[in-house]
Enzyme design. Sequence first.
Site, PDB file in Angstrom:
ATOM      1  N   ASN A  99     -22.815  21.451 -47.497  1.00  0.00           N
ATOM      2  CA  ASN A  99     -23.845  20.719 -46.747  1.00  0.00           C
ATOM      3  C   ASN A  99     -23.116  19.762 -45.818  1.00  0.00           C
ATOM      4  O   ASN A  99     -22.580  18.749 -46.256  1.00  0.00           O
ATOM      5  CB  ASN A  99     -24.743  19.959 -47.732  1.00  0.00           C
ATOM      6  CG  ASN A  99     -25.732  19.047 -47.018  1.00  0.00           C
ATOM      7  OD1 ASN A  99     -25.897  19.134 -45.795  1.00  0.00           O
ATOM      8  ND2 ASN A  99     -26.389  18.170 -47.763  1.00  0.00           N
ATOM      9  N   LYS A 128     -24.302  17.887 -43.569  1.00  0.00           N
ATOM     10  CA  LYS A 128     -25.088  16.700 -43.209  1.00  0.00           C
ATOM     11  C   LYS A 128     -25.021  16.496 -41.688  1.00  0.00           C
ATOM     12  O   LYS A 128     -24.973  17.479 -40.951  1.00  0.00           O
ATOM     13  CB  LYS A 128     -24.613  15.491 -44.016  1.00  0.00           C
ATOM     14  CG  LYS A 128     -24.584  15.823 -45.519  1.00  0.00           C
ATOM     15  CD  LYS A 128     -24.389  14.645 -46.420  1.00  0.00           C
ATOM     16  CE  LYS A 128     -24.395  15.112 -47.876  1.00  0.00           C
ATOM     17  NZ  LYS A 128     -24.291  14.011 -48.835  1.00  0.00           N
ATOM     18  N   HIS A 152     -33.363  17.488 -50.159  1.00  0.00           N
ATOM     19  CA  HIS A 152     -32.139  16.715 -50.421  1.00  0.00           C
ATOM     20  C   HIS A 152     -32.484  15.242 -50.641  1.00  0.00           C
ATOM     21  O   HIS A 152     -33.420  14.720 -50.020  1.00  0.00           O
ATOM     22  CB  HIS A 152     -31.175  16.867 -49.239  1.00  0.00           C
ATOM     23  CG  HIS A 152     -29.806  16.350 -49.564  1.00  0.00           C
ATOM     24  ND1 HIS A 152     -29.490  15.024 -49.448  1.00  0.00           N
ATOM     25  CD2 HIS A 152     -28.699  16.971 -50.038  1.00  0.00           C
ATOM     26  CE1 HIS A 152     -28.218  14.855 -49.822  1.00  0.00           C
ATOM     27  NE2 HIS A 152     -27.727  16.007 -50.190  1.00  0.00           N
ATOM     28  N   GLU A 207     -31.179  12.646 -49.533  1.00  0.00           N
ATOM     29  CA  GLU A 207     -31.186  11.830 -48.312  1.00  0.00           C
ATOM     30  C   GLU A 207     -32.498  12.012 -47.551  1.00  0.00           C
ATOM     31  O   GLU A 207     -33.007  11.069 -46.941  1.00  0.00           O
ATOM     32  CB  GLU A 207     -29.959  12.175 -47.442  1.00  0.00           C
ATOM     33  CG  GLU A 207     -28.687  11.618 -48.083  1.00  0.00           C
ATOM     34  CD  GLU A 207     -27.426  12.429 -47.829  1.00  0.00           C
ATOM     35  OE1 GLU A 207     -27.401  13.255 -46.907  1.00  0.00           O
ATOM     36  OE2 GLU A 207     -26.457  12.233 -48.593  1.00  0.00           O
ATOM     37  N   GLU A 253     -28.306  17.158 -58.017  1.00  0.00           N
ATOM     38  CA  GLU A 253     -27.460  16.173 -57.352  1.00  0.00           C
ATOM     39  C   GLU A 253     -27.863  14.778 -57.817  1.00  0.00           C
ATOM     40  O   GLU A 253     -28.811  14.193 -57.263  1.00  0.00           O
ATOM     41  CB  GLU A 253     -27.615  16.276 -55.832  1.00  0.00           C
ATOM     42  CG  GLU A 253     -27.222  17.619 -55.274  1.00  0.00           C
ATOM     43  CD  GLU A 253     -26.778  17.539 -53.823  1.00  0.00           C
ATOM     44  OE1 GLU A 253     -25.704  18.062 -53.524  1.00  0.00           O
ATOM     45  OE2 GLU A 253     -27.486  16.925 -53.011  1.00  0.00           O
ATOM     46  N   GLY A 288     -21.546  11.073 -52.410  1.00  0.00           N
ATOM     47  CA  GLY A 288     -20.763  10.306 -51.445  1.00  0.00           C
ATOM     48  C   GLY A 288     -20.150   9.045 -52.011  1.00  0.00           C
ATOM     49  O   GLY A 288     -19.659   8.198 -51.264  1.00  0.00           O
ATOM     50  N   SER A 306     -19.889  14.411 -55.061  1.00  0.00           N
ATOM     51  CA  SER A 306     -18.456  14.128 -55.133  1.00  0.00           C
ATOM     52  C   SER A 306     -17.645  15.254 -55.775  1.00  0.00           C
ATOM     53  O   SER A 306     -16.667  14.998 -56.469  1.00  0.00           O
ATOM     54  CB  SER A 306     -18.209  12.792 -55.851  1.00  0.00           C
ATOM     55  OG  SER A 306     -18.802  11.721 -55.117  1.00  0.00           O
TER      56      SER A 306
HETATM   57  P1  13P Z   1     -20.735  14.599 -51.486  1.00  0.00           P
HETATM   58  O1  13P Z   1     -20.030  15.861 -51.946  1.00  0.00           O
HETATM   59  O2  13P Z   1     -20.185  14.056 -50.220  1.00  0.00           O
HETATM   60  O3  13P Z   1     -20.835  13.613 -52.610  1.00  0.00           O
HETATM   61  O4  13P Z   1     -22.243  15.024 -51.118  1.00  0.00           O
HETATM   62  C1  13P Z   1     -22.972  15.779 -52.018  1.00  0.00           C
HETATM   63  C2  13P Z   1     -24.225  16.224 -51.379  1.00  0.00           C
HETATM   64  O5  13P Z   1     -25.118  15.437 -51.114  1.00  0.00           O
HETATM   65  C3  13P Z   1     -24.350  17.640 -51.027  1.00  0.00           C
HETATM   66  O6  13P Z   1     -25.652  17.952 -50.645  1.00  0.00           O
END
Ligand code: 13P
Length: 254
Positions: A11, A13, A96, A98, A164, A170, A210
């Site tokens: 992903n 983003k 997601h 976010e 997640e 992150g 992560s």
């Molecule tokens: P990170 O791997 O940067 O923690 O992000 C995970 C994520 O949100 C994947 O959709």
Amino acid sequence: MSARRYLVAGNWKMHMGVGEASAFLEGLLQEELPDAVDVVVCPPYISLPAAAMLLSASRIGLGAQNVHWEASGAFTGEISAPMLAEIGVGWTIVGHSERRSYFGETDETAARRARRAQEEELRVIFCLGETLEERDGGVTFEVLERQAAVLEGLDAERLVVAYEPVWAIGTGRTASPAQAQEAHAFLRGRIAAVLGEEAARAVRILYGGSVKPGNAAELFGQPDVDGGLIGGASLDVQSFSAIIRAAAHLAAGE
Ligand code: 13P
């Protein structure tokens, strides 16, 4: 080992416009990626057409990061499932965290998006997971049960679930393999409850939060973890490839 194939999805983003995305994919296509693992990349919308051209002859799948629930209409700023399908996008992320925390996504809107995407024959990576507050408050499993309830009615063959935990995204703070397994096993039980036992055995549940080359093997080695949804580490060809190879070693029983 389960019969489910590993899936490693990136992903991106809001990273990588057309130029960077093309350079990244040209690099990824140079890697000898193992056949035993399914791979998907999810660039931002604007980079999808270029990515679709570059990946058309490869076995790397292409996904969007979101999709609207209507086919067309007065929805400024949105992109529909038929538009994605038209350019060869085969997958989409939905729900997601976010989207949930910054853009008002709810369980219900995520489910509407997922249903519509599947009607257009897209495969859906449906994200869910608890916040730190919810984990500390001892309500993780209630939250996961509520979030998973809306999977009812989805087509299991076109469904992947991504667990997640929001506190692990992150932050560099990964769920321990035991925490991931506990949540994944719980989610598999909820999938059985809403979609049936057969679906629960077949649907892949990815871990996200992560994941890095150094922790992928221990996470993916858990019996109910079928791969990963990778954020930061999917933006670098070497680290993304290393995570894919970690899954391939496990698939080979190594
Ligand atoms: P990170 O791997 O940067 O923690 O992000 C995970 C994520 O949100 C994947 O959709």
